[in-house]
Design a protein around this motif. Structure first.
Motif, PDB file in Angstrom:
ATOM      1  N   ALA A  54      30.319  39.680  36.272  1.00  0.00           N
ATOM      2  CA  ALA A  54      30.647  38.370  36.850  1.00  0.00           C
ATOM      3  C   ALA A  54      30.683  37.278  35.787  1.00  0.00           C
ATOM      4  N   TYR A 111      36.979  37.613  38.794  1.00  0.00           N
ATOM      5  CA  TYR A 111      35.973  38.583  39.232  1.00  0.00           C
ATOM      6  C   TYR A 111      36.198  39.037  40.672  1.00  0.00           C
ATOM      7  N   TRP A 112      36.592  38.130  41.569  1.00  0.00           N
ATOM      8  CA  TRP A 112      36.746  38.514  42.977  1.00  0.00           C
ATOM      9  C   TRP A 112      37.956  39.428  43.152  1.00  0.00           C
ATOM     10  N   GLU A 113      38.998  39.196  42.398  1.00  0.00           N
ATOM     11  CA  GLU A 113      40.142  40.113  42.423  1.00  0.00           C
ATOM     12  C   GLU A 113      39.722  41.486  41.890  1.00  0.00           C
ATOM     13  N   PHE A 114      38.913  41.469  40.862  1.00  0.00           N
ATOM     14  CA  PHE A 114      38.378  42.689  40.254  1.00  0.00           C
ATOM     15  C   PHE A 114      37.576  43.499  41.278  1.00  0.00           C
ATOM     16  N   THR A 115      36.652  42.858  41.991  1.00  0.00           N
ATOM     17  CA  THR A 115      35.822  43.576  42.962  1.00  0.00           C
ATOM     18  C   THR A 115      36.654  44.058  44.152  1.00  0.00           C
ATOM     19  N   ALA A 116      37.645  43.272  44.575  1.00  0.00           N
ATOM     20  CA  ALA A 116      38.505  43.686  45.685  1.00  0.00           C
ATOM     21  C   ALA A 116      39.304  44.932  45.316  1.00  0.00           C
ATOM     22  N   TYR A 117      39.747  45.002  44.079  1.00  0.00           N
ATOM     23  CA  TYR A 117      40.494  46.162  43.604  1.00  0.00           C
ATOM     24  C   TYR A 117      39.646  47.422  43.704  1.00  0.00           C
ATOM     25  N   PHE A 118      38.403  47.340  43.262  1.00  0.00           N
ATOM     26  CA  PHE A 118      37.550  48.532  43.272  1.00  0.00           C
ATOM     27  C   PHE A 118      37.066  48.908  44.667  1.00  0.00           C
ATOM     28  N   ARG A 119      37.105  47.986  45.599  1.00  0.00           N
ATOM     29  CA  ARG A 119      36.794  48.344  46.983  1.00  0.00           C
ATOM     30  C   ARG A 119      37.950  49.126  47.608  1.00  0.00           C
TER      31      ARG A 119
END
Length: 246
Positions: A221, A227-235
């Motif tokens: 983070a 970062y939020w796009e990053f976490t959404a991708y991995f979800r």
């Protein structure tokens, strides 16, 4: 005199291969070269450019007869162990005989691809690729957040998956083992000692001379701009696509 043990280090960018190289070269009789098949340079160990009469920039000489070049690396009368790095973009036809040759032992260094890709982005953004132990850790631009390029990461991950699948296929078909190494263990002399034992040596070191430093670890983070796009991708990504993370 014992025969020279040949080996290759299978790795990928930003996995700590250079640090491992420096550590292993502290053992007696070790001659570990770097990225000898890099597209822009010939990564021989520094003292071997003169010994082999091959400047670092002489890629055309290397590429004129890569099999002979590899033979010249392994034909080292002063070495007890001699090896070089094998990276994804450097898998050329001349490498296949090396992979198939069970007299050439294999070391395999891995790191979580998310961490290695992020490290690559940070190094590109800052221009800082390594920090010598005699110098202070740099501050400023290298500590800024970087944008995690999802499309580029997908390409990076696909290439890494393909590379690992090809290597595993060759090693499986030829019945060869390999010595696995994780990024987090490269500074541990116990791991270095185990590698030397795997290569047939008996020397043991209590510690390595520190030649490079790493910046203190930070949470994703604090390093990733999107970062939020990053976490959404991995979800959303499939388990199959994350093969290289396993």
């Amino acid at each position: 005199m014992q025969p020279c043990q040949k080996f290759v280090l299978i790795a990928s960018p930003r996995t700590g291969s250079q640090a491992l190289n420096r550590h292993l070269n502290q053992y007696d009789g070790m001659v570990m070269h770097g990225e000898v098949f890099n597209s822009t340079f010939v990564g021989l160990r520094n003292d071997y450019h003169e010994k082999m009469n091959l400047p670092r920039e002489a890629v055309e000489v290397r590429d004129a007869d890569p099999e002979q070049f590899i033979a010249g690396i392994f034909d080292d009368p002063v070495a007890r162990f001699v090896g070089f790095h094998l990276f994804p973009e450097q898998t050329r036809p001349a490498i296949l005989p090396v992979l198939e040759d069970d007299s050439v032992k294999k070391l395999w260094l891995v790191r979580n691809p998310v961490a290695s890709f992020l490290s690559l982005l940070e190094a590109e953004a800052s221009g800082v690729w390594t920090v010598d132990a005699s110098e202070p850790l740099p501050a400023g631009d290298d500590r800024k957040k970087v944008r995690f390029d999802i499309d580029r990461f997908n390409s990076y991950l696909n290439e890494l998956n393909l590379f690992r699948a090809k290597i595993k296929s060759v090693l499986f078909e030829t019945g060869q083992p390999y010595f696995p190494i994780h990024y987090g263990d490269i500074a541990d002399p116990l791991v270095g000692n185990a590698i030397i034992a795997y290569l047939g040596g008996s020397q043991r070191l209590d510690r390595f001379k520190t030649e490079t430093l790493k910046s203190p670890p930070r949470p994703f983070a604090e390093r990733i701009e999107n970062y939020w796009e990053f976490t959404a991708y991995f979800r959303a990504i499939s388990t199959e696509a994350l093969y290289a993370l396993g």
